[in-house]
Every structure is written in C-alpha cells, then in structure tokens.
Scaffold this motif. Structure first.
Motif: not given
Length: 141
Positions: A120, A130, A133
């Motif tokens: 991240l 995105r 995740i």
C-alpha cells in the motif's frame, strides 16, 4: 422478562439495542420532551392499553397465575443500558439508571501485516492502489 423477574424475585436490568426509546425513559422517570426528542415509535402502539394487557394474559398462562400486573412491574426496572452512538444521537439528559454504553464493541486498531503495508505504501497512483486492495481481498477465504 418482567414476568420472570417477578417469578424469581430478581432485579430488572434492561438493554436497549435501539438506543433511547421514549417508553423506556418514561418507565425510569426520565420522560423525553416530544418536541425536542420526537420518537416515531411512540404513536405506533398504545403500550399501556393494548400491548401490556395482552402480554400479561400470556404470562399468567405460562409463568404464574397470581402474577402482579406487568404494567406495575415495568416501573420497577432498576437499570437500562443503552446502545447509543454519540455521533448519531443527540445529547440528552438522563437519570443515573440509564447508562449509555455505545461503541463498547470497538477494538483498538490493529496494524496491517508488513507485506500488505509495504504494497500500500508503494502504490503511487489510484489505479495501483485499487489493484493492491483488490489483490489483498481476493486472498480472503
């Protein structure tokens, strides 16, 4: 519950998952002003005239024949714990028997696993973030 409390001579401690309901406040001697704190459920049923007599007859049938009237037992409630989120509910004065216990289920934040935290932190734009995740969530069972 009131009938069981009478049957076993126990204290009544209520739990309200809905937060502050006008009926509960009135029972404990803390009535809510209808203009300042309107309660939409108050007008749905006339609790004292409809609900309590019906429940009282059922309790007499199944718990004990010489049961005290449930309307009288209702006023003997000792404490009420309320699930109230201070962000969503307006502040209101309460008596000491009404304890606001909202958000007790919230735990302290845990750190992310090191590899996920590095991914991240390494994501430089929204698309990469995105995808990171989505990839992390796809590994869940």
């Amino acid at each position: 519950m009131y009938a069981l409390a009478d049957r076993f001579n126990a204290s009544i401690i209520g739990v309200s998952a809905l937060g502050f309901v006008a009926v509960s406040g009135t029972i404990l001697g803390n009535p809510a002003h209808p203009v300042l704190y309107p309660d939409l459920l108050w007008g749905v049923y006339n609790i004292d005239d409809v609900v309590i007599p019906r429940v009282h007859n059922i309790a007499k049938k199944y718990i004990r024949q010489n049961l005290r009237y449930l309307g009288d037992l209702e006023t003997g409630q000792n404490m009420l714990s309320l699930n109230v989120n201070p962000v969503l509910y307006p502040l209101r004065p309460t008596v000491p028997a009404m304890v606001e216990m909202g958000q007790m289920h919230i735990q302290p934040m845990k750190l992310l696993p090191q590899d996920l935290q590095e991914k991240l932190d390494g994501a430089t734009d929204d698309k990469k973030l995105r995808n990171t995740i989505r990839e992390a969530l796809s590994e869940l069972p």
